[in-house]
Design an enzyme around this catalytic site. Structure first.
Site, mmCIF file in Angstrom:
data_model
loop_
_atom_site.group_PDB
_atom_site.id
_atom_site.type_symbol
_atom_site.label_atom_id
_atom_site.label_comp_id
_atom_site.label_asym_id
_atom_site.label_seq_id
_atom_site.Cartn_x
_atom_site.Cartn_y
_atom_site.Cartn_z
ATOM 1 N N TYR A 93 31.497 36.175 48.448
ATOM 2 C CA TYR A 93 32.782 36.825 48.694
ATOM 3 C C TYR A 93 33.876 35.770 48.764
ATOM 4 O O TYR A 93 33.800 34.817 49.537
ATOM 5 C CB TYR A 93 32.741 37.606 50.002
ATOM 6 C CG TYR A 93 34.073 38.184 50.412
ATOM 7 C CD1 TYR A 93 34.777 39.039 49.569
ATOM 8 C CD2 TYR A 93 34.640 37.869 51.652
ATOM 9 C CE1 TYR A 93 36.000 39.573 49.942
ATOM 10 C CE2 TYR A 93 35.869 38.402 52.045
ATOM 11 C CZ TYR A 93 36.536 39.259 51.178
ATOM 12 O OH TYR A 93 37.753 39.782 51.544
ATOM 13 N N ALA A 94 34.888 35.914 47.902
ATOM 14 C CA ALA A 94 36.045 35.016 47.899
ATOM 15 C C ALA A 94 37.200 35.738 48.590
ATOM 16 O O ALA A 94 37.754 36.700 48.054
ATOM 17 C CB ALA A 94 36.416 34.627 46.472
ATOM 18 N N ASP A 137 36.314 35.801 28.743
ATOM 19 C CA ASP A 137 37.304 36.659 29.400
ATOM 20 C C ASP A 137 37.994 35.894 30.528
ATOM 21 O O ASP A 137 38.150 36.400 31.638
ATOM 22 C CB ASP A 137 36.660 37.935 29.928
ATOM 23 C CG ASP A 137 37.677 39.046 30.193
ATOM 24 O OD1 ASP A 137 38.795 38.993 29.622
ATOM 25 O OD2 ASP A 137 37.372 39.971 30.966
ATOM 26 N N GLU A 141 43.126 37.449 36.602
ATOM 27 C CA GLU A 141 42.453 38.467 37.415
ATOM 28 C C GLU A 141 40.983 38.151 37.645
ATOM 29 O O GLU A 141 40.386 38.648 38.606
ATOM 30 C CB GLU A 141 42.575 39.845 36.747
ATOM 31 C CG GLU A 141 43.996 40.383 36.663
ATOM 32 C CD GLU A 141 44.747 39.925 35.416
ATOM 33 O OE1 GLU A 141 45.732 40.608 35.045
ATOM 34 O OE2 GLU A 141 44.366 38.898 34.811
ATOM 35 N N ASN A 142 40.382 37.350 36.774
ATOM 36 C CA ASN A 142 38.964 37.000 36.901
ATOM 37 C C ASN A 142 38.757 35.637 37.556
ATOM 38 O O ASN A 142 37.676 35.059 37.470
ATOM 39 C CB ASN A 142 38.282 37.003 35.531
ATOM 40 C CG ASN A 142 38.049 38.411 35.014
ATOM 41 O OD1 ASN A 142 38.186 39.380 35.750
ATOM 42 N ND2 ASN A 142 37.707 38.529 33.747
ATOM 43 N N ASP A 160 33.176 37.398 37.184
ATOM 44 C CA ASP A 160 33.094 38.389 36.103
ATOM 45 C C ASP A 160 32.622 37.769 34.795
ATOM 46 O O ASP A 160 33.409 37.238 34.001
ATOM 47 C CB ASP A 160 34.429 39.100 35.890
ATOM 48 C CG ASP A 160 34.249 40.404 35.109
ATOM 49 O OD1 ASP A 160 33.252 40.523 34.375
ATOM 50 O OD2 ASP A 160 35.095 41.307 35.250
#
Length: 355
Positions: A93-94, A137, A141-142, A160
Site C-alpha cells: 500500500y502506497a 503503460d 496515474e500508474n 499496474d
C-alpha cells in the site's frame, strides 16, 4: 466504464485480511485498503470478479510479471488468492496517492523536484527492463507515492502491470497503453516493436507533464473538437510539440526530452543513455552506479521462488465456482529474510541517503 464499489465486504470472514476502506475502481474491478491480521500492516487488494471476460490471459500475465519484481520503486506484490466471488491481488500500500494528483495539486513541479522523481522512474524502468519486463503503460496515474510526510521527499512506486509483457517470452505487437503517452511506433500498429523504447517515450511524456502540468501533444482546443483525438495522434506520429512559455525549462532538460521525442525508435535515446545525460546525473550520488544498484535487485528477484505454475493454477481456478481461499505468495520466511537483508545492505543505505 468503472466498476461500481462493492455493496458487501469482499473480505468477509477472510482468515488473514480485513477491509479498512474502499480506495478506487476501474474497468478491471476495484481496490480496497486492508489490514493484515498476522502483521498489522496495511495492504492494497485489487478484486477482479470471477467471470469470463474479466479473468483473462492479460490478468494472468499481469500477476506473473508483477510477482517477479522486487525493487524499492515498484509496488511490492504480496500474493494472489481466491474468494467466493473474486480473484484478489494483494500488494504493497502506497499511502501518498498518485503522481497525477501530486502534479495537479502543485500546478506542475519545479524542475529540480521533477528530476528527483524522474530519476526514480528511470531506475525502476531500468530494473524492469533488466528483468525483461516492458511496462507499456507508464503514466502519472500508474505511479504512486509512498508517503506525504512533512519534511520528507516521497519515493515513487510503479504500479499496474496490466499491459506489461515479458519480452523473454514474446515481443510486443499489440497497440496498448494510454492515449497521449503512447509511442508513435505503437500507434502506427507496427507488427513488432521494442517495448523498452516505447517505455522511454512514455517516460518523456510523464516528465513533460510533471514539469508543465499539461501533455506535450495535446492542445486546449482538442477537448471540444470531434477530431481532437485524431489530431493528438497525428502530432505524436510527427513529433509536434511545443515548450510552454509560462514554464521555463533549462536547456539540458529540453535537450533530454528532444532526444526522447524521436519518432524513429532506433534513433531514440535509450534508458542507458538517459542515465548518462548531464540533466539526469545532476544531484545523484557520485558513487551511485545504476547497473550495480539494479543488478543487486535483479539478483534478489532471481533468487525468489518461482511461483509461475502456482499462479496460473489460481488464475484458472478463478473461473470455477466454489473454489476459494487458495493463495500464492511464495516462501514467506524467505521473503522476510530477504527484506531484512535489503534494509541492512550498505548499497541500499547509501542510495536512500540521497533522499
Amino acid at each position: 466504464m468503472a466498476v461500481q464499489p462493492p455493496t458487501e465486504d469482499p473480505l468477509k470472514n477472510h482468515h488473514r485480511y480485513e477491509t479498512v476502506k474502499y480506495l478506487s475502481s476501474g474497468s478491471y474491478g476495484f481496490v480496497v485498503l486492508a489490514r493484515d491480521r498476522t502483521s498489522g500492516s496495511s495492504v492494497a487488494i485489487k478484486f477482479i470478479e470471477r467471470l469470463k471476460g474479466k479473468i483473462t490471459k492479460n490478468v494472468e500475465r499481469e500477476i506473473l510479471n508483477h510477482s517477479i519484481l522486487i525493487h524499492p520503486h515498484v509496488v511490492r506484490f504480496e500474493e494472489c488468492f481466491l474468494t467466493e466471488k473474486y480473484l484478489a491481488i494483494a500488494m504493497e500500500y502506497a499511502a501518498g496517492g498518485n503522481m497525477y494528483s501530486h502534479v495537479t495539486a502543485n500546478h506542475g513541479l519545479q524542475e529540480e523536484h521533477g528530476r528527483f522523481f524522474y530519476q526514480q522512474i528511470i531506475l525502476a524502468l531500468d530494473y524492469c527492463h533488466k528483468m525483461s519486463i516492458s511496462n507499456r503503460d507508464i503514466k502519472l496515474e500508474n505511479t504512486l507515492l509512498d508517503s506525504t510526510e512533512p519534511g520528507r521527499n516521497p519515493l515513487i512506486k510503479l504500479c499496474d502491470f496490466g499491459y506489461s509483457i515479458n519480452e523473454s517470452h514474446s515481443l510486443p505487437k499489440t497497440a496498448v497503453g494510454t492515449p497521449g503517452y503512447t509511442a508513435p511506433e505503437v500507434l502506427m500498429n507496427r507488427t513488432r516493436y521494442d517495448g523498452k523504447l516505447a517505455d522511454v517515450w512514455s517516460s518523456g511524456v510523464m516528465l513533460y507533464a510533471m514539469l508543465c502540468c499539461r501533455y506535450p501533444f495535446e492542445r486546449p482546443e482538442d477537448d471540444d473538437d470531434p477530431k481532437g483525438q485524431h489530431r493528438i495522434v497525428q502530432r505524436i506520429i510527427k513529433c509536434q510539440y511545443e515548450w510552454p512559455k509560462d514554464k521555463p525549462l533549462s536547456a539540458e532538460c529540453k535537450d533530454l526530452m528532444s532526444k526522447i521525442f524521436v519518432a524513429d525508435p532506433a534513433a531514440r535515446i535509450s534508458i542507458a543513455q538517459i542515465q548518462k545525460h548531464p540533466w539526469f546525473r545532476h544531484g545523484l550520488p557520485q558513487n551511485l552506479e545504476v547497473d550495480t544498484y539494479n543488478g543487486h535487485y535483479v539478483k534478489l528477484s532471481k533468487q525468489a521462488a518461482d511461483n509461475a505454475d502456482a499462479i496460473r493454477r489460481v488464475v484458472r481456478e478463478a473461473l470455477h465456482e466454489g473454489q476459494e481461499q487458495q493463495s500464492v505468495s511464495g516462501d514467506v520466511d524467505h521473503l522476510a529474510e530477504r527484506n531484512s537483508m535489503d534494509t541492512e545492505d550498505s548499497l541500499e543505505n547509501d542510495y536512500l541517503s540521497w533522499y
